[in-house]
Design a protein around this motif. Structure first.
Motif, PDB file in Angstrom:
ATOM      1  N   CYS A  94       0.826  -1.214   0.000  1.00 52.78           N
ATOM      2  CA  CYS A  94       0.000   0.000   0.000  1.00 52.78           C
ATOM      3  C   CYS A  94       0.857   1.260   0.000  1.00 52.78           C
ATOM      4  O   CYS A  94       0.466   2.276  -0.582  1.00 52.78           O
ATOM      5  CB  CYS A  94      -0.951  -0.020   1.199  1.00 52.78           C
ATOM      6  SG  CYS A  94      -2.260  -1.265   1.026  1.00 52.78           S
ATOM      7  N   TRP A  96       3.753   1.422  -1.532  1.00 51.43           N
ATOM      8  CA  TRP A  96       4.208   1.475  -2.929  1.00 51.43           C
ATOM      9  C   TRP A  96       3.121   2.054  -3.838  1.00 51.43           C
ATOM     10  O   TRP A  96       3.395   2.928  -4.673  1.00 51.43           O
ATOM     11  CB  TRP A  96       4.594   0.071  -3.404  1.00 51.43           C
ATOM     12  CG  TRP A  96       4.954   0.016  -4.860  1.00 51.43           C
ATOM     13  CD1 TRP A  96       6.125   0.405  -5.438  1.00 51.43           C
ATOM     14  CD2 TRP A  96       4.118  -0.465  -5.917  1.00 51.43           C
ATOM     15  NE1 TRP A  96       6.074   0.203  -6.800  1.00 51.43           N
ATOM     16  CE2 TRP A  96       4.854  -0.327  -7.120  1.00 51.43           C
ATOM     17  CE3 TRP A  96       2.828  -1.001  -5.971  1.00 51.43           C
ATOM     18  CZ2 TRP A  96       4.331  -0.709  -8.361  1.00 51.43           C
ATOM     19  CZ3 TRP A  96       2.312  -1.381  -7.194  1.00 51.43           C
ATOM     20  CH2 TRP A  96       3.052  -1.237  -8.365  1.00 51.43           C
ATOM     21  N   LEU A  97       1.867   1.583  -3.675  1.00 56.93           N
ATOM     22  CA  LEU A  97       0.770   2.127  -4.470  1.00 56.93           C
ATOM     23  C   LEU A  97       0.585   3.616  -4.212  1.00 56.93           C
ATOM     24  O   LEU A  97       0.351   4.407  -5.144  1.00 56.93           O
ATOM     25  CB  LEU A  97      -0.530   1.386  -4.150  1.00 56.93           C
ATOM     26  CG  LEU A  97      -0.739   0.021  -4.793  1.00 56.93           C
ATOM     27  CD1 LEU A  97      -1.991  -0.640  -4.227  1.00 56.93           C
ATOM     28  CD2 LEU A  97      -0.858   0.157  -6.312  1.00 56.93           C
ATOM     29  N   SER A  98       0.690   4.013  -2.955  1.00 54.95           N
ATOM     30  CA  SER A  98       0.503   5.421  -2.595  1.00 54.95           C
ATOM     31  C   SER A  98       1.609   6.293  -3.187  1.00 54.95           C
ATOM     32  O   SER A  98       1.360   7.412  -3.640  1.00 54.95           O
ATOM     33  CB  SER A  98       0.461   5.570  -1.071  1.00 54.95           C
ATOM     34  OG  SER A  98      -0.613   4.835  -0.519  1.00 54.95           O
ATOM     35  N   ARG A 100       3.255   5.584  -5.955  1.00 55.34           N
ATOM     36  CA  ARG A 100       2.961   5.658  -7.381  1.00 55.34           C
ATOM     37  C   ARG A 100       1.935   6.744  -7.668  1.00 55.34           C
ATOM     38  O   ARG A 100       1.998   7.433  -8.700  1.00 55.34           O
ATOM     39  CB  ARG A 100       2.443   4.306  -7.885  1.00 55.34           C
ATOM     40  CG  ARG A 100       3.495   3.217  -8.012  1.00 55.34           C
ATOM     41  CD  ARG A 100       4.511   3.525  -9.098  1.00 55.34           C
ATOM     42  NE  ARG A 100       3.898   3.694 -10.405  1.00 55.34           N
ATOM     43  CZ  ARG A 100       3.707   2.728 -11.293  1.00 55.34           C
ATOM     44  NH1 ARG A 100       4.079   1.483 -10.985  1.00 55.34           N
ATOM     45  NH2 ARG A 100       3.164   2.979 -12.455  1.00 55.34           N
ATOM     46  N   LEU A 101       0.980   6.915  -6.756  1.00 55.62           N
ATOM     47  CA  LEU A 101      -0.022   7.962  -6.936  1.00 55.62           C
ATOM     48  C   LEU A 101       0.555   9.349  -6.672  1.00 55.62           C
ATOM     49  O   LEU A 101       0.319  10.287  -7.436  1.00 55.62           O
ATOM     50  CB  LEU A 101      -1.208   7.704  -5.994  1.00 55.62           C
ATOM     51  CG  LEU A 101      -2.186   6.603  -6.371  1.00 55.62           C
ATOM     52  CD1 LEU A 101      -3.228   6.422  -5.275  1.00 55.62           C
ATOM     53  CD2 LEU A 101      -2.881   6.911  -7.695  1.00 55.62           C
ATOM     54  N   PRO A 148      -4.757   3.895  -0.149  1.00 52.61           N
ATOM     55  CA  PRO A 148      -4.521   4.331  -1.534  1.00 52.61           C
ATOM     56  C   PRO A 148      -5.792   4.850  -2.211  1.00 52.61           C
ATOM     57  O   PRO A 148      -5.731   5.781  -3.029  1.00 52.61           O
ATOM     58  CB  PRO A 148      -3.993   3.067  -2.216  1.00 52.61           C
ATOM     59  CG  PRO A 148      -3.394   2.270  -1.107  1.00 52.61           C
ATOM     60  CD  PRO A 148      -4.289   2.518   0.074  1.00 52.61           C
ATOM     61  N   TYR A 149      -6.948   4.266  -1.878  1.00 47.02           N
ATOM     62  CA  TYR A 149      -8.221   4.732  -2.436  1.00 47.02           C
ATOM     63  C   TYR A 149      -8.520   6.147  -1.952  1.00 47.02           C
ATOM     64  O   TYR A 149      -8.939   7.009  -2.738  1.00 47.02           O
ATOM     65  CB  TYR A 149      -9.332   3.769  -2.024  1.00 47.02           C
ATOM     66  CG  TYR A 149     -10.713   4.203  -2.449  1.00 47.02           C
ATOM     67  CD1 TYR A 149     -11.148   4.031  -3.758  1.00 47.02           C
ATOM     68  CD2 TYR A 149     -11.597   4.755  -1.527  1.00 47.02           C
ATOM     69  CE1 TYR A 149     -12.424   4.417  -4.145  1.00 47.02           C
ATOM     70  CE2 TYR A 149     -12.876   5.138  -1.902  1.00 47.02           C
ATOM     71  CZ  TYR A 149     -13.288   4.966  -3.218  1.00 47.02           C
ATOM     72  OH  TYR A 149     -14.556   5.351  -3.593  1.00 47.02           O
ATOM     73  N   LEU A 151      -6.363   8.339  -1.031  1.00 37.87           N
ATOM     74  CA  LEU A 151      -5.391   9.207  -1.697  1.00 37.87           C
ATOM     75  C   LEU A 151      -5.817   9.484  -3.133  1.00 37.87           C
ATOM     76  O   LEU A 151      -5.656  10.607  -3.633  1.00 37.87           O
ATOM     77  CB  LEU A 151      -4.020   8.531  -1.668  1.00 37.87           C
ATOM     78  CG  LEU A 151      -2.792   9.425  -1.750  1.00 37.87           C
ATOM     79  CD1 LEU A 151      -2.699  10.318  -0.521  1.00 37.87           C
ATOM     80  CD2 LEU A 151      -1.532   8.575  -1.871  1.00 37.87           C
ATOM     81  N   ARG A 152      -6.366   8.476  -3.789  1.00 31.92           N
ATOM     82  CA  ARG A 152      -6.799   8.627  -5.180  1.00 31.92           C
ATOM     83  C   ARG A 152      -7.866   9.705  -5.325  1.00 31.92           C
ATOM     84  O   ARG A 152      -7.972  10.358  -6.375  1.00 31.92           O
ATOM     85  CB  ARG A 152      -7.341   7.281  -5.668  1.00 31.92           C
ATOM     86  CG  ARG A 152      -7.973   7.290  -7.060  1.00 31.92           C
ATOM     87  CD  ARG A 152      -6.915   7.344  -8.133  1.00 31.92           C
ATOM     88  NE  ARG A 152      -7.514   7.351  -9.456  1.00 31.92           N
ATOM     89  CZ  ARG A 152      -7.797   8.448 -10.148  1.00 31.92           C
ATOM     90  NH1 ARG A 152      -7.528   9.643  -9.642  1.00 31.92           N
ATOM     91  NH2 ARG A 152      -8.339   8.363 -11.350  1.00 31.92           N
ATOM     92  N   ILE A 166      -2.824  -0.005 -11.711  1.00 32.38           N
ATOM     93  CA  ILE A 166      -2.792   0.667 -10.408  1.00 32.38           C
ATOM     94  C   ILE A 166      -4.203   0.924  -9.908  1.00 32.38           C
ATOM     95  O   ILE A 166      -4.533   0.677  -8.734  1.00 32.38           O
ATOM     96  CB  ILE A 166      -2.002   1.983 -10.497  1.00 32.38           C
ATOM     97  CG1 ILE A 166      -0.539   1.717 -10.842  1.00 32.38           C
ATOM     98  CG2 ILE A 166      -2.114   2.769  -9.196  1.00 32.38           C
ATOM     99  CD1 ILE A 166       0.229   0.979  -9.777  1.00 32.38           C
ATOM    100  N   ILE A 170      -5.918  -0.634  -6.561  1.00 31.60           N
ATOM    101  CA  ILE A 170      -6.489   0.248  -5.538  1.00 31.60           C
ATOM    102  C   ILE A 170      -7.936  -0.150  -5.251  1.00 31.60           C
ATOM    103  O   ILE A 170      -8.365  -0.217  -4.085  1.00 31.60           O
ATOM    104  CB  ILE A 170      -6.406   1.713  -5.991  1.00 31.60           C
ATOM    105  CG1 ILE A 170      -4.951   2.184  -5.971  1.00 31.60           C
ATOM    106  CG2 ILE A 170      -7.274   2.612  -5.114  1.00 31.60           C
ATOM    107  CD1 ILE A 170      -4.738   3.537  -6.599  1.00 31.60           C
TER     108      ILE A 170
END
Length: 534
Positions: A94, A96-98, A100-101, A148-149, A151-152, A166, A170
Motif C-alpha cells: 500500500c 508502494w501504491l501510494s 505511485r499515486l 490508496p483509495y 489518496l486517489r 494501479i 487500488i
C-alpha cells in the motif's frame, strides 16, 4: 542530500526496522488472539457461527486463516508472527501504491526527496504508530487497505490518470478494506460526499474503483448468505438486540479528547486565507478525519476503533508540515509570522513527539512482557494455566464475560478449548430486563443455553471456568449466576447436571480455594471451577 539529512533518514529507517521486529515479536495481543484462534478452529473443521460463535463478519476470519495455515506448515512460526509478517508485506504494497499515486501530484512530481519523505511518513503511520494490539487487527487492516483509495480521491490527484493496473489494485484493496466491518460504510459514504461537493458531480459513483468495490461487496454478501447463513439468521439479530450493552463507550470520550488535542496542536496556527499547492488537500484530509471520527463514535468505544482516526491525524500533521515548508520558502517569514517555523510547524512537531512518546511506552511494555498484552501482560492467565497443568486437564470451557484471557490460557497450557463462545457479550443486556423485553429476547437465552448444552454433551470439556457470583465487565458488576441463569433451558439443565463444583480461583490475587462458600464473593474477579463427573 546533506550529511545531516542522510543520518536522519538512516536513523528513521533503522527505527522502522526495530519497530517491524517488535510488531512480529509482540503480535500475541488484543482481539487478534481470539480471531486467530477462531480461524484455527475453522481451518480444523469447525463451522463458523455454529461451532465458533463470532460477532465479526467472516472476511476477517477467512483472512486470518492464511497466517494460521502458514504457521501450520512452517515449523517454528507462530500464527501471530505470520499475521504480523503478512501485515508488514501488505503495508509495503500500500505504501508502494501510494507513492505511485503521489508522483502524479504537482507538489511531489519530479521531487524524489519529497517522495521518499512521503513513503517514510506512511511507513510510520502504518507500522510505527499502531501499537501491537492494533497492528493488523480489523481497523488497522481496513485503514491500510483503503488508504490508496482515499489518496486517489484527493483534490491534488483529481486530474491525474494512473495506469489501469494501479487503479484496479487500488479498487480491489479498498473493496477488501470496506468489507471488514459494516460501520465502514460511514467512511465510504463521507468520501463520496467530499468528492461530490468538490466536483459538483455524481461521476465518482460510477468510477472504475467504485465499480470494483460494488462488485466485490456484492460477491461478498452472496458468499455470506451462501456459506454462513447463521450469521444473518442468528448473529445479526442477537447483536442488534444485545451488543449495545457490551460496550466501552464512555471510555471513548478519552480517546476522542486525545484526537481533538492532536488536531488542535496541528491546526493551532493554521491560516485559512493562504492558497498553496497543499491547501485543498488539507481541507480534504480534515474531511477524512471527520469520517474516521464518525466511524469511531458509531462503534462501541473500544480503543482500536480510534486508532485509524489518530493515524489519519498524524498523516495530516505531516501534510500540513509540508505546506509550512512551502510557505517558508515562498514568503518572507518575518512578514507572516515571527516564530521560527511558519504557521505552527512547532506545534506539529510537538504533536508528533507526543504521539511517538505514547507508542514508545507501549513498545517498551510489550518488550518486557513478551508476546502478551502490552499493558496487562499474561498475569491474568497464569492461575488458570497453573490449574490446568497441575491437574493434567486436556480440555476446558468457560462461561464468562471476560474476552481477553481464554486464548492465552489455551495457548500457554496446551489444553483444548471446547465451548463455542469466547465471551457472553449478550448477557449484560439480558440481565435485569423488564418482562416485555425479556419475553422478546427469550429466544437468545434459549439459543445460548442449548448451544452450551450441545458443547457440554458432545465435546465433554473436563472442566468449566465460570464467572462467579457477580461478574464484572470493565468495573460494572452484573448481578448474575450464569449457570442458574441458563437453568431455565431444559437441555442446559440436563447437561450441567454432569458437572460439580471443584474450586475457586481469585484472579485478582492469584490464589486457589476449595471452599465452595467462596464461590459467590462479588469481587468481580472470582472464577468457580466445575469438573465433569466420571
Amino acid at each position: 542530500m546533506t550529511g545531516r539529512e542522510k543520518i536522519a533518514f538512516s536513523l528513521a529507517i533503522l527505527l522502522l526496522v526495530v519497530v517491524a521486529y517488535m510488531q512480529v515479536y509482540a503480535g500475541f495481543t488484543g482481539d487478534k488472539d481470539w480471531l486467530l484462534f477462531s480461524a484455527r478452529m475453522w481451518v480444523d473443521g469447525r463451522r463458523l457461527y455454529v461451532d465458533i460463535f463470532q460477532p465479526n463478519l467472516p472476511l476477517i476470519i477467512w483472512f486470518y486463516a492464511i497466517p494460521v495455515w502458514i504457521s501450520m506448515h512452517v515449523p517454528g512460526l507462530a500464527d501471530y508472527e505470520a499475521l504480523s509478517l503478512i501485515g508488514l508485506g501488505l503495508s509495503a504494497v500500500c505504501v508502494w501504491l501510494s507513492v505511485r499515486l503521489i508522483r502524479l501530484h504537482p507538489a511531489f512530481a519530479e521531487n524524489t526527496r519529497r517522495q521518499v519523505e512521503f513513503a517514510l511518513l506512511l511507513a510510520y503511520v502504518f507500522v510505527f504508530f499502531p501499537p501491537p494490539y492494533c497492528f493488523f487487527d480489523r481497523e488497522h487492516f481496513m485503514l491500510v487497505l483503503i488508504f490508496p483509495y482515499m489518496l486517489r480521491l484527493m483534490p491534488g490527484l483529481a486530474t491525474a490518470k494512473p495506469p489501469l493496473h494501479i487503479r484496479v489494485g487500488i479498487g480491489l484493496l479498498a473493496a477488501a478494506g470496506f468489507c471488514i466491518k459494516p460501520h465502514t460504510v460511514i467512511i465510504f459514504a463521507v468520501l463520496q460526499l467530499l468528492v461530490m461537493l468538490r466536483e459538483r458531480s455524481f461521476s465518482i459513483l460510477s468510477g472504475l474503483e467504485n465499480g470494483i468495490i460494488y462488485a466485490v461487496t456484492l460477491v461478498y454478501c452472496i458468499c455470506i448468505w451462501y456459506f454462513t447463513p447463521e450469521y444473518i439468521a442468528v448473529v445479526v439479530p442477537m447483536a442488534m438486540a444485545t451488543y449495545s450493552a457490551f460496550s466501552h463507550r464512555e471510555n471513548g470520550l478519552i480517546y476522542m479528547a486525545f484526537a481533538f488535542f492532536s488536531a488542535g496542536l496541528t491546526f493551532a496556527d493554521f491560516r485559512a486565507r493562504f492558497a498553496t499547492p497543499y491547501r485543498k488537500d488539507v481541507y480534504y484530509f480534515i474531511g477524512v478525519c471527520c469520517a474516521f471520527a464518525a466511524y469511531a463514535l458509531a462503534n462501541n468505544g473500544w480503543v482500536y476503533t480510534y486508532n485509524p482516526l489518530l493515524c489519519i491525524l498524524l498523516f495530516t500533521n505531516g501534510w500540513v508540515l509540508w505546506e509550512f515548508g512551502w510557505l517558508k520558502r515562498e514568503h518572507d517569514v518575518q512578514n507572516l509570522n515571527s516564530r521560527p517555523f511558519v504557521f505552527g510547524a512547532r506545534d506539529c512537531i510537538i504533536n508528533f513527539l507526543l504521539n511517538v512518546g505514547l507508542i514508545v511506552f507501549l513498545y517498551a511494555k510489550a518488550f518486557t512482557v513478551g508476546p502478551c498484552d502490552p499493558v496487562l501482560g499474561c498475569k491474568g492467565s497464569q492461575p488458570f494455566v497453573q490449574y490446568l497443568l497441575s491437574h493434567n486437564v486436556r480440555s476446558f470451557g468457560f462461561m464468562s464475560l471476560d474476552f481477553e484471557r481464554w486464548v492465552k490460557v489455551s495457548r500457554l497450557s496446551g489444553a483444548g478449548w471446547d465451548t463455542r463462545f469466547n465471551h457472553l457479550w449478550m448477557l449484560p443486556k439480558l440481565v435485569g430486563e423488564n418482562k416485555e423485553s425479556a419475553a422478546k429476547n427469550r429466544w437468545i437465552v434459549d439459543y445460548v443455553g442449548r448451544a452450551y448444552a450441545e458443547d457440554l454433551t458432545l465435546r465433554k470439556p473436563e472442566i468449566i471456568f465460570v464467572d462467579s457470583g457477580k461478574p464484572a465487565f470493565f468495573g460494572r458488576v452484573v448481578d448474575l449466576n450464569i449457570p442458574q441463569f441458563f437453568s431455565t433451558v431444559p437441555e442446559f439443565k440436563e447437561a450441567w447436571s454432569h458437572y460439580h463444583y471443584a474450586a475457586t480461583i481469585d484472579e485478582c490475587h492469584g490464589d486457589q480455594n476449595d471452599d465452595s462458600s467462596a464461590s459467590h464473593q462479588a469481587t468481580g474477579c472470582m472464577f468457580d471451577i466445575y469438573s465433569r463427573s466420571p
